[in-house]
Design a protein around this motif. Structure first.
Motif, PDB file in Angstrom:
ATOM      1  N   THR A 138       1.279  -1.096  -0.017  1.00 45.97           N
ATOM      2  CA  THR A 138       0.136  -0.370   0.021  1.00 45.97           C
ATOM      3  C   THR A 138       0.770   1.219   0.171  1.00 45.97           C
ATOM      4  O   THR A 138       0.466   2.159  -0.765  1.00 45.97           O
ATOM      5  CB  THR A 138      -0.840  -0.006   0.995  1.00 45.97           C
ATOM      6  N   THR A 139       2.114   1.273   1.215  1.00 48.25           N
ATOM      7  CA  THR A 139       2.975   1.998   0.635  1.00 48.25           C
ATOM      8  C   THR A 139       3.369   2.389  -0.558  1.00 48.25           C
ATOM      9  O   THR A 139       3.678   3.508  -1.117  1.00 48.25           O
ATOM     10  CB  THR A 139       3.828   1.932   2.103  1.00 48.25           C
ATOM     11  N   LEU A 140       4.006   1.405  -1.273  1.00 47.75           N
ATOM     12  CA  LEU A 140       4.347   1.612  -2.393  1.00 47.75           C
ATOM     13  C   LEU A 140       3.833   1.909  -3.350  1.00 47.75           C
ATOM     14  O   LEU A 140       3.942   3.087  -4.451  1.00 47.75           O
ATOM     15  CB  LEU A 140       5.112   0.343  -2.784  1.00 47.75           C
ATOM     16  N   ILE A 141       2.303   1.766  -3.357  1.00 47.82           N
ATOM     17  CA  ILE A 141       1.281   1.861  -4.447  1.00 47.82           C
ATOM     18  C   ILE A 141       1.124   3.813  -4.107  1.00 47.82           C
ATOM     19  O   ILE A 141       0.981   4.172  -5.220  1.00 47.82           O
ATOM     20  CB  ILE A 141       0.349   1.315  -4.353  1.00 47.82           C
ATOM     21  N   THR A 142       0.872   3.927  -3.359  1.00 41.47           N
ATOM     22  CA  THR A 142       0.803   5.540  -3.066  1.00 41.47           C
ATOM     23  C   THR A 142       1.864   6.482  -3.075  1.00 41.47           C
ATOM     24  O   THR A 142       1.690   7.191  -2.938  1.00 41.47           O
ATOM     25  CB  THR A 142       0.061   5.862  -1.636  1.00 41.47           C
ATOM     26  N   THR A 143       3.339   6.144  -3.035  1.00 42.42           N
ATOM     27  CA  THR A 143       4.485   6.449  -3.197  1.00 42.42           C
ATOM     28  C   THR A 143       5.087   6.424  -4.097  1.00 42.42           C
ATOM     29  O   THR A 143       5.834   7.470  -4.631  1.00 42.42           O
ATOM     30  CB  THR A 143       5.018   6.414  -1.750  1.00 42.42           C
ATOM     31  N   ASP A 144       5.165   5.815  -5.195  1.00 39.59           N
ATOM     32  CA  ASP A 144       6.469   4.772  -5.906  1.00 39.59           C
ATOM     33  C   ASP A 144       5.236   6.001  -7.225  1.00 39.59           C
ATOM     34  O   ASP A 144       4.753   5.671  -7.508  1.00 39.59           O
ATOM     35  CB  ASP A 144       6.537   3.615  -5.997  1.00 39.59           C
ATOM     36  N   SER A 145       6.772   6.475  -7.773  1.00 34.06           N
ATOM     37  CA  SER A 145       6.198   6.697  -9.397  1.00 34.06           C
ATOM     38  C   SER A 145       5.697   5.822 -10.225  1.00 34.06           C
ATOM     39  O   SER A 145       4.856   6.118 -11.547  1.00 34.06           O
ATOM     40  CB  SER A 145       7.376   7.694  -9.789  1.00 34.06           C
ATOM     41  N   THR A 146       5.909   4.761  -9.792  1.00 34.68           N
ATOM     42  CA  THR A 146       5.535   3.668 -10.804  1.00 34.68           C
ATOM     43  C   THR A 146       3.727   3.351 -10.864  1.00 34.68           C
ATOM     44  O   THR A 146       3.667   2.960 -12.307  1.00 34.68           O
ATOM     45  CB  THR A 146       5.730   1.666 -10.630  1.00 34.68           C
ATOM     46  N   PHE A 147       3.303   4.444  -9.461  1.00 33.78           N
ATOM     47  CA  PHE A 147       2.511   3.462 -10.042  1.00 33.78           C
ATOM     48  C   PHE A 147       1.158   4.970 -10.228  1.00 33.78           C
ATOM     49  O   PHE A 147       0.265   5.253 -10.724  1.00 33.78           O
ATOM     50  CB  PHE A 147       1.555   2.895  -8.589  1.00 33.78           C
ATOM     51  N   ASP A 148       2.178   6.226 -10.499  1.00 35.70           N
ATOM     52  CA  ASP A 148       1.237   7.286 -10.579  1.00 35.70           C
ATOM     53  C   ASP A 148       0.464   7.284 -11.934  1.00 35.70           C
ATOM     54  O   ASP A 148       0.619   6.817 -12.762  1.00 35.70           O
ATOM     55  CB  ASP A 148       2.966   8.743 -11.325  1.00 35.70           C
ATOM     56  N   ASN A 149      -0.505   8.108 -11.684  1.00 38.83           N
ATOM     57  CA  ASN A 149      -1.787   7.472 -12.693  1.00 38.83           C
ATOM     58  C   ASN A 149      -2.301   5.990 -13.357  1.00 38.83           C
ATOM     59  O   ASN A 149      -2.668   6.217 -14.370  1.00 38.83           O
ATOM     60  CB  ASN A 149      -1.158   7.823 -14.129  1.00 38.83           C
ATOM     61  N   THR A 150      -2.618   5.823 -11.656  1.00 40.86           N
ATOM     62  CA  THR A 150      -3.007   4.682 -11.880  1.00 40.86           C
ATOM     63  C   THR A 150      -4.162   5.182 -12.115  1.00 40.86           C
ATOM     64  O   THR A 150      -4.557   5.416 -10.274  1.00 40.86           O
ATOM     65  CB  THR A 150      -2.266   3.856 -11.474  1.00 40.86           C
ATOM     66  N   LEU A 151      -5.354   4.154 -11.857  1.00 37.66           N
ATOM     67  CA  LEU A 151      -6.567   4.174 -10.617  1.00 37.66           C
ATOM     68  C   LEU A 151      -6.503   3.815  -9.469  1.00 37.66           C
ATOM     69  O   LEU A 151      -7.214   3.770  -8.552  1.00 37.66           O
ATOM     70  CB  LEU A 151      -7.807   3.673 -11.403  1.00 37.66           C
ATOM     71  N   LEU A 152      -5.887   2.887  -9.490  1.00 40.78           N
ATOM     72  CA  LEU A 152      -5.270   2.426  -8.793  1.00 40.78           C
ATOM     73  C   LEU A 152      -4.693   2.518  -7.514  1.00 40.78           C
ATOM     74  O   LEU A 152      -4.867   3.248  -6.358  1.00 40.78           O
ATOM     75  CB  LEU A 152      -4.177   0.714  -8.350  1.00 40.78           C
ATOM     76  N   LYS A 153      -4.133   3.831  -7.529  1.00 39.90           N
ATOM     77  CA  LYS A 153      -3.299   4.496  -6.897  1.00 39.90           C
ATOM     78  C   LYS A 153      -4.467   5.421  -6.417  1.00 39.90           C
ATOM     79  O   LYS A 153      -4.743   6.335  -5.307  1.00 39.90           O
ATOM     80  CB  LYS A 153      -1.851   5.466  -7.484  1.00 39.90           C
ATOM     81  N   HIS A 154      -4.861   6.301  -7.122  1.00 37.13           N
ATOM     82  CA  HIS A 154      -6.153   6.949  -7.336  1.00 37.13           C
ATOM     83  C   HIS A 154      -7.327   6.541  -5.664  1.00 37.13           C
ATOM     84  O   HIS A 154      -7.220   7.031  -5.441  1.00 37.13           O
ATOM     85  CB  HIS A 154      -6.888   7.646  -8.395  1.00 37.13           C
ATOM     86  N   THR A 155      -7.750   5.803  -6.566  1.00 33.97           N
ATOM     87  CA  THR A 155      -8.684   4.910  -5.864  1.00 33.97           C
ATOM     88  C   THR A 155      -8.304   4.710  -3.840  1.00 33.97           C
ATOM     89  O   THR A 155      -8.711   5.132  -3.377  1.00 33.97           O
ATOM     90  CB  THR A 155      -9.282   3.863  -5.913  1.00 33.97           C
ATOM     91  N   LEU A 156      -6.366   4.393  -4.130  1.00 31.28           N
ATOM     92  CA  LEU A 156      -5.992   4.084  -2.751  1.00 31.28           C
ATOM     93  C   LEU A 156      -5.865   5.166  -1.304  1.00 31.28           C
ATOM     94  O   LEU A 156      -6.589   5.022  -0.995  1.00 31.28           O
ATOM     95  CB  LEU A 156      -5.167   3.216  -3.068  1.00 31.28           C
ATOM     96  N   ASN A 157      -4.966   5.748  -2.606  1.00 35.95           N
ATOM     97  CA  ASN A 157      -5.204   7.317  -1.662  1.00 35.95           C
ATOM     98  C   ASN A 157      -6.362   7.516  -1.679  1.00 35.95           C
ATOM     99  O   ASN A 157      -7.391   7.729   0.104  1.00 35.95           O
ATOM    100  CB  ASN A 157      -5.035   8.647  -3.079  1.00 35.95           C
ATOM    101  N   LYS A 158      -8.030   7.570  -2.414  1.00 35.47           N
ATOM    102  CA  LYS A 158      -9.421   8.353  -1.634  1.00 35.47           C
ATOM    103  C   LYS A 158      -9.494   7.129  -0.293  1.00 35.47           C
ATOM    104  O   LYS A 158     -10.190   7.969   0.555  1.00 35.47           O
ATOM    105  CB  LYS A 158     -10.027   8.023  -3.088  1.00 35.47           C
ATOM    106  N   LYS A 159     -10.220   5.952  -0.844  1.00 38.73           N
ATOM    107  CA  LYS A 159     -10.118   5.399   0.209  1.00 38.73           C
ATOM    108  C   LYS A 159      -9.253   5.180   1.509  1.00 38.73           C
ATOM    109  O   LYS A 159      -9.929   5.640   2.887  1.00 38.73           O
ATOM    110  CB  LYS A 159     -10.070   3.794  -0.150  1.00 38.73           C
ATOM    111  N   ILE A 160      -7.958   5.550   1.789  1.00 42.59           N
ATOM    112  CA  ILE A 160      -7.163   5.862   2.870  1.00 42.59           C
ATOM    113  C   ILE A 160      -7.949   7.114   3.719  1.00 42.59           C
ATOM    114  O   ILE A 160      -8.535   7.311   4.716  1.00 42.59           O
ATOM    115  CB  ILE A 160      -5.531   5.649   2.409  1.00 42.59           C
TER     116      ILE A 160
END
Length: 176
Positions: free
Chosen positions: A97-119
């Motif tokens: 979860t930390t990786l998805i929210t902080t790593d640039s690999t996941f930038d501009n992904t729906l997963l990162k956006h949704t995860l940040n919103k839910k957190i």
């Protein structure tokens, strides 16, 4: 490819730390990791260098190495070796979860956006609280995703399978 290069080191290091801790608790030395080879009737021991690199998360745990660790640590299934216990799964979920929210690999992904919103909506931005709030759901999902005897026979293959699990994780997030 980028996800593999991002997730593999996180998983390998965490798995190695858990195995190192168990070896220490059981007073098993690095030169005592092995398995009985039915083919030639010999005990096959892993080299200390191999064991050291695996528990530092710097080397793939191949099929033979996983068999040696599974045998030495008395795990009935390879799933138990690769996914350990709920404590391991929670730490893995937190790190992913930390990786998805902080790593640039996941930038501009729906997963990162949704995860940040839910957190943010569930735990005011605290990843640990978010994971703890949903640990049963997430741990069950992760456990059910892997059979007791996965087709994947190395730690790197398991890490790649975790990438597939991220799709299920995204579905779980959308249902929260």
């Amino acid at each position: 490819m980028a996800y593999k290069n991002t997730i593999r080191p996180v998983y390998s290091k965490l798995l190695g730390n858990f195995i190192r801790k168990q070896l220490k608790e059981l007073s098993i030395l690095q030169n005592q990791i092995g398995y009985y080879d039915d083919f030639d009737g010999e005990v096959e021991l892993l080299s200390e260098t191999t064991v050291s690199q695996i528990i530092k998360g710097k080397r793939n745990m191949s099929f033979n190495a996983s068999l040696a660790f599974q045998t030495t640590l008395n795990y009935p299934t390879s799933k138990q070796l690769f996914l350990q216990d709920d404590s391991f799964k929670i730490q893995l979920l937190s790190q992913l979860t930390t990786l998805i929210t902080t790593d640039s690999t996941f930038d501009n992904t729906l997963l990162k956006h949704t995860l940040n919103k839910k957190i943010n909506s569930y735990s005011k931005g605290n990843i640990t609280n978010f994971i703890q709030s949903h640990k049963k759901l997430f741990c069950n999902s992760l456990s059910n995703f892997f059979p007791d005897f996965p087709e994947e026979s190395s730690s790197y293959e398991i890490a790649e399978k975790l990438i597939d699990w991220l799709s299920e994780f995204a579905c779980l997030l959308s249902q929260l």
